[in-house]
Design an enzyme around this catalytic site. Structure first.
Site, PDB file in Angstrom:
ATOM      1  CD  GLU A 284       2.914  -1.043   7.618  1.00 48.54           C
ATOM      2  OE1 GLU A 284       3.104  -0.959   8.854  1.00 48.54           O
ATOM      3  OE2 GLU A 284       3.063  -0.066   6.852  1.00 48.54           O
ATOM      4  CD  GLU A 285       2.261   3.199   5.610  1.00 48.53           C
ATOM      5  OE1 GLU A 285       2.054   3.685   6.742  1.00 48.53           O
ATOM      6  OE2 GLU A 285       3.389   3.156   5.090  1.00 48.53           O
TER       7      GLU A 285
ATOM      8  CG  HIS B 179       4.967   8.150   6.393  1.00 42.19           C
ATOM      9  ND1 HIS B 179       3.847   7.842   7.136  1.00 42.19           N
ATOM     10  CD2 HIS B 179       5.496   6.947   6.040  1.00 42.19           C
ATOM     11  CE1 HIS B 179       3.708   6.532   7.227  1.00 42.19           C
ATOM     12  NE2 HIS B 179       4.714   5.959   6.574  1.00 42.19           N
TER      13      HIS B 179
ATOM     14  CG  ASP C 138      -0.303  -0.281   2.525  1.00 48.50           C
ATOM     15  OD1 ASP C 138       0.775  -0.912   2.545  1.00 48.50           O
ATOM     16  OD2 ASP C 138      -0.863   0.122   3.557  1.00 48.50           O
TER      17      ASP C 138
END
Length: 385
Positions: A137-138, A360, A79
């Protein structure tokens, strides 16, 4: 010992192509259907078929080893993040507001390359291999949690995962043994008071004032209830109250996160924050509503898996490549896997001029020079895990 040049230039270039494809077409957590379709197409080219027992967009494929005495699972996450990418790069996202800002495009490409190599060198692989291309996962709900519930680890002896890291120098590979990453759980609080005039606080029950006591008290959980040698963090990330200078609002909403390095600490911090919310609010005549949202457990790197990983790193890349890392209060849903089975989560360094921004960040990028190391690790874990 696996020769370091076994991942030849052709496979390296192929992996870069795959990584750039994933980077250009990112998908958010739980929405990775086109990514999954692409992964399935490549796996079928290698002669592997997806296991249809698992919910989409997760992709799981199995490889039968020549002996099959042990089964090793290898995991990659697929993702992307809800970020607008800075476009000053050779390869950028084509999807507005979505980018691979954490390296998952590299992880997926690496595991595909490892699967490609293993199927082409099938006689060398004695162990059974489970390839896990994981969704979400995020964000919650966790793809790892879902896969574990669906039985992806049934019959698995050990599981390994890697993460490309922009804060670990290129050429260095390492991990923290034992508890390596923190749990991550969220909470929402509503302090229900009685609104009123700012000039007549005696007629109100002020939830803003009460919130200051609550936030201060939460820090006592870390400083006075948590074992001094067990790391934990409680952070308030959001707060909404009134909108006027002279109006005491009826309620205050608070959002926060709890991070802990052990299972017991995570449970204790949850119980204490809930207890404090209700008791402190009640002491002022207000009502405290507490909603807890479980996230991911701590990542525990098992000593036996760490022994294998350290040996693999030193034999493949040399003693200078291995670096012992400190535990991190960051979270990773790989924790769901190692809560159930022996395993280890390995950090592959890529800090360089190309990969100088943190994860990020809109300018985050992968140094593709780190991709071969990831492929070699996955192959070695398959051989020796």
């Amino acid at each position: 010992m696996l020769k370091t040049n076994i991942v030849d230039l052709e496979l390296q270039n192929w992996t870069i192509e795959q990584r750039r494809h994933f980077h250009m077409y990112p998908e958010l957590s739980g929405q990775e259907y086109k990514t999954a379709e692409y992964v399935i197409e490549r796996l079928k080219e290698f002669g592997l078929s997806p296991d249809m027992h698992f919910s989409a967009p997760n992709v799981v494929a199995r490889f039968q080893g020549t002996e099959g005495k042990r089964t090793i699972a290898l995991r990659a996450d697929m993702d992307a993040l809800p970020l607008q990418e800075d476009e000053d790069k050779p390869c950028v996202s084509t999807i507005p507001g979505v980018m691979h800002g954490c390296g998952h495009d590299g992880h997926t490409a690496i595991l595909l390359a490892a699967a490609k190599w293993m199927t082409a060198n099938a006689k060398m692989i004695k162990n059974n291999i489970v390839f896990i291309f994981q969704s979400s996962e995020e964000e919650s709900p966790s793809g790892a949690k879902k896969l574990v519930e669906e039985g992806v680890l049934n019959g698995v002896d050990a599981i390994y995962g890697i993460h490309l890291m922009s804060d670990v120098p290129l050429g260095k590979i390492g991990f923290a043994e034992g508890f390596a990453m923190a749990s991550s759980d969220d909470f929402d609080i509503i302090i229900e008071g009685v609104g009123g005039h700012g000039g007549q606080p005696q007629d109100a029950i002020d939830p803003v004032y009460i919130s200051t006591h609550l936030i201060q008290a939460f820090q006592s959980v870390v400083s006075r209830s948590l074992h001094p040698l067990h790391a934990g963090v409680i952070s308030i990330g959001g707060m909404q109250a009134g909108h006027s200078y002279n109006v005491i609002p009826h309620e205050v909403k608070i959002q926060g996160t709890i991070r802990a390095m052990t299972f017991d600490a995570a449970q204790m911090m949850y119980e204490k924050t809930e207890q404090l919310t209700k008791s402190i609010c009640a002491s002022f005549g207000a009502i405290g509503h507490y909603q807890y949202t479980p996230g991911t457990p701590p990542v525990y790197n098992h000593p036996e898996a760490c022994e294998v990983a350290k040996k693999v790193i030193i034999e493949t890349f040399g003693e200078d490549a291995f670096t012992e890392l400190q535990p991190s209060m960051g979270a990773e849903d790989f924790g769901f896997y190692v809560k159930e089975k022996i395993g280890a989560f390995i950090n592959v360094g890529m800090k360089s001029e190309i990969s100088q921004y943190p994860h990020h960040h809109p300018k985050f990028d992968i140094d593709e020079a780190a991709l071969p190391a990831g492929i070699k690790l996955m192959i070695q874990f398959a051989l020796k895990g």
